[in-house]
Design a protein around this motif. Sequence first.
Motif, mmCIF file in Angstrom:
data_model
loop_
_atom_site.group_PDB
_atom_site.id
_atom_site.type_symbol
_atom_site.label_atom_id
_atom_site.label_comp_id
_atom_site.label_asym_id
_atom_site.label_seq_id
_atom_site.Cartn_x
_atom_site.Cartn_y
_atom_site.Cartn_z
ATOM 1 N N LEU A 140 83.522 33.214 -106.810
ATOM 2 C CA LEU A 140 84.043 32.004 -107.436
ATOM 3 C C LEU A 140 82.892 31.025 -107.611
ATOM 4 O O LEU A 140 82.199 30.703 -106.642
ATOM 5 N N ASP A 141 82.703 30.558 -108.844
ATOM 6 C CA ASP A 141 81.557 29.697 -109.129
ATOM 7 C C ASP A 141 81.864 28.903 -110.387
ATOM 8 O O ASP A 141 82.489 29.424 -111.318
ATOM 9 N N GLU A 142 81.411 27.644 -110.447
ATOM 10 C CA GLU A 142 81.557 26.860 -111.666
ATOM 11 C C GLU A 142 80.693 27.429 -112.792
ATOM 12 O O GLU A 142 80.930 27.154 -113.963
ATOM 13 N N ASP A 143 79.692 28.223 -112.449
ATOM 14 C CA ASP A 143 78.904 28.962 -113.439
ATOM 15 C C ASP A 143 79.529 30.352 -113.551
ATOM 16 O O ASP A 143 79.271 31.241 -112.735
ATOM 17 N N LEU A 144 80.379 30.542 -114.567
ATOM 18 C CA LEU A 144 81.150 31.778 -114.671
ATOM 19 C C LEU A 144 80.265 32.989 -114.943
ATOM 20 O O LEU A 144 80.556 34.095 -114.458
ATOM 21 N N ALA A 145 79.182 32.810 -115.691
ATOM 22 C CA ALA A 145 78.259 33.923 -115.937
ATOM 23 C C ALA A 145 77.598 34.371 -114.637
ATOM 24 O O ALA A 145 77.467 35.575 -114.377
ATOM 25 N N ARG A 146 77.199 33.414 -113.818
ATOM 26 C CA ARG A 146 76.580 33.756 -112.536
ATOM 27 C C ARG A 146 77.575 34.508 -111.650
ATOM 28 O O ARG A 146 77.219 35.489 -110.979
ATOM 29 N N ALA A 147 78.826 34.064 -111.664
ATOM 30 C CA ALA A 147 79.859 34.750 -110.878
ATOM 31 C C ALA A 147 80.055 36.176 -111.372
ATOM 32 O O ALA A 147 80.159 37.119 -110.567
ATOM 33 N N ALA A 148 80.109 36.358 -112.695
ATOM 34 C CA ALA A 148 80.346 37.679 -113.262
ATOM 35 C C ALA A 148 79.212 38.645 -112.909
ATOM 36 O O ALA A 148 79.450 39.798 -112.520
ATOM 37 N N LEU A 149 77.979 38.177 -113.017
ATOM 38 C CA LEU A 149 76.836 39.043 -112.702
ATOM 39 C C LEU A 149 76.775 39.355 -111.206
ATOM 40 O O LEU A 149 76.440 40.485 -110.805
ATOM 41 N N ASN A 180 91.822 29.353 -121.651
ATOM 42 C CA ASN A 180 90.378 29.082 -121.639
ATOM 43 C C ASN A 180 89.544 30.338 -121.853
ATOM 44 O O ASN A 180 88.440 30.486 -121.310
ATOM 45 N N ILE A 181 90.033 31.265 -122.668
ATOM 46 C CA ILE A 181 89.385 32.566 -122.815
ATOM 47 C C ILE A 181 87.996 32.448 -123.442
ATOM 48 O O ILE A 181 87.088 33.245 -123.148
ATOM 49 N N GLU A 182 87.797 31.451 -124.296
ATOM 50 C CA GLU A 182 86.477 31.312 -124.927
ATOM 51 C C GLU A 182 85.373 31.041 -123.911
ATOM 52 O O GLU A 182 84.203 31.327 -124.176
ATOM 53 N N ALA A 183 85.719 30.494 -122.751
ATOM 54 C CA ALA A 183 84.716 30.300 -121.711
ATOM 55 C C ALA A 183 84.151 31.640 -121.257
ATOM 56 O O ALA A 183 82.992 31.723 -120.823
ATOM 57 N N PHE A 184 84.933 32.703 -121.376
ATOM 58 C CA PHE A 184 84.463 34.056 -121.079
ATOM 59 C C PHE A 184 83.761 34.665 -122.285
ATOM 60 O O PHE A 184 82.658 35.201 -122.180
ATOM 61 N N LEU A 185 84.376 34.557 -123.456
ATOM 62 C CA LEU A 185 83.840 35.210 -124.646
ATOM 63 C C LEU A 185 82.456 34.683 -125.011
ATOM 64 O O LEU A 185 81.627 35.418 -125.553
ATOM 65 N N ALA A 186 82.193 33.417 -124.710
ATOM 66 C CA ALA A 186 80.918 32.796 -125.073
ATOM 67 C C ALA A 186 79.788 33.101 -124.091
ATOM 68 O O ALA A 186 78.628 32.754 -124.342
ATOM 69 N N LEU A 187 80.089 33.775 -122.974
ATOM 70 C CA LEU A 187 79.062 34.068 -121.977
ATOM 71 C C LEU A 187 78.056 35.096 -122.499
ATOM 72 O O LEU A 187 78.411 36.036 -123.218
ATOM 73 N N ASP A 188 76.805 34.929 -122.094
ATOM 74 C CA ASP A 188 75.752 35.894 -122.405
ATOM 75 C C ASP A 188 75.702 36.915 -121.274
ATOM 76 O O ASP A 188 75.115 36.668 -120.217
ATOM 77 N N LEU A 189 76.346 38.059 -121.498
ATOM 78 C CA LEU A 189 76.453 39.090 -120.471
ATOM 79 C C LEU A 189 76.002 40.428 -121.034
ATOM 80 O O LEU A 189 76.163 40.687 -122.233
ATOM 81 N N PRO A 190 75.468 41.303 -120.204
ATOM 82 C CA PRO A 190 75.080 42.637 -120.675
ATOM 83 C C PRO A 190 76.319 43.512 -120.888
ATOM 84 O O PRO A 190 77.434 43.136 -120.509
ATOM 85 N N GLY A 191 76.134 44.683 -121.495
ATOM 86 C CA GLY A 191 77.222 45.638 -121.617
ATOM 87 C C GLY A 191 78.265 45.218 -122.632
ATOM 88 O O GLY A 191 77.944 44.831 -123.754
ATOM 89 N N SER A 192 79.551 45.268 -122.228
ATOM 90 C CA SER A 192 80.670 45.058 -123.148
ATOM 91 C C SER A 192 81.662 44.059 -122.592
ATOM 92 O O SER A 192 81.777 43.896 -121.366
ATOM 93 N N LYS A 193 82.392 43.427 -123.510
ATOM 94 C CA LYS A 193 83.519 42.578 -123.151
ATOM 95 C C LYS A 193 84.787 43.215 -123.707
ATOM 96 O O LYS A 193 84.846 43.571 -124.889
ATOM 97 N N LEU A 194 85.791 43.343 -122.838
ATOM 98 C CA LEU A 194 87.061 43.980 -123.196
ATOM 99 C C LEU A 194 88.191 43.002 -122.884
ATOM 100 O O LEU A 194 88.294 42.514 -121.757
#
Length: 338
Positions: free
Chosen positions: A289-298, A193-207
């Motif tokens: 841990l959150d069903e909103d992965l962007a919110r969890a990441a931030l 399910n990697i695209e669920a991460f790649l598609a997130l609108d996040l600042p900085g960089s994705k590695l």
Amino acid sequence: MPKLLIVTDAWRPQINGVVRSIENLVEHLGPLGVEVDILSPAEFRTVPLPGYPEIRLALATPRAVSRRIEQSDPDYIQIATEGPLGLLARRAALKRNGFTTSYHTRFPEYVSARYPVPESWLYAFMRRFHNAGRCCLVATDSLRRELEAKGFYNLEIWSRGVDTDLFRPDHPAPLDLPRPVFLHVGRIAVEKNIEAFLALDLPGSKLVVGDGPQLADLRRRYPDVTFTGAKSGAELAALYAMGDVFVFPSRTDTFGMVLLEALASDVPVAAYPVSGPLDIIGDSGAGVLDEDLARAALACLAIPEGVARARSLAFSWPACAQQFMDAVVASYAPHPGR
């Protein structure tokens, strides 16, 4: 000295959680006085798994596997995978003194993600495979409860550990990327399910660190993401250490050793509230841990330094090896009616 034969369809040069779990287990069973023998595809001619050529399937015969087991003459047989070697070893072991298994992979979900095969059919196969053993080792309590609800029994806990000397936060950064760095490490395949991460609108960089059948396609479609391919050892540890947040989008992993490696590198974890993250992160404060992965990441960006690393110290490979061997030995002890 007791002798353990581990039968696995997953082995080097594959790099995945099953292989790394077995490698670490073997390393730490030696000091416990256990002799370990490995039966793997390395001993046979192999063919690539259709649609996943990185995985090689052994072309073994029932006689060859039975003869190999007789030559090894182990006190205990542990079947780690449900592939060709696992199936043939199961057949041979039922004629001896039985065997134990381990549930590493959500095989039904992985197959259903690629082919139109009902999960119910695959779970029926998995129940038949594992319930014939003396016990089935699972990584977490939540996975045990889930499998019990699906009709599995004789389930015992075998957790995982992490090398906190290798994975630590003080490695020099090997790449110069804009901060914050949102990191993912793992096999690049549809079930992750990697695209669920790649598609997130996040600042900085994705590695993204890892290899797999989706790598070329995702590299093409997400040119702003840094993909390094598979890495190991100190090179991998240095990539972990440069992360600010580890994003784990999988809903199908049974544990997630990469979570422990991230935590040991003092990188907090953002994940869905599913089996694996629930058990490892829980209420430790080492991730969100959150069903909103962007919110969890931030939200992970606010976790204080040292919290993630402290959580990783609760997971020791020597303790895991002892836990494994205790469960295997107990399962071979005489039981009424057996």
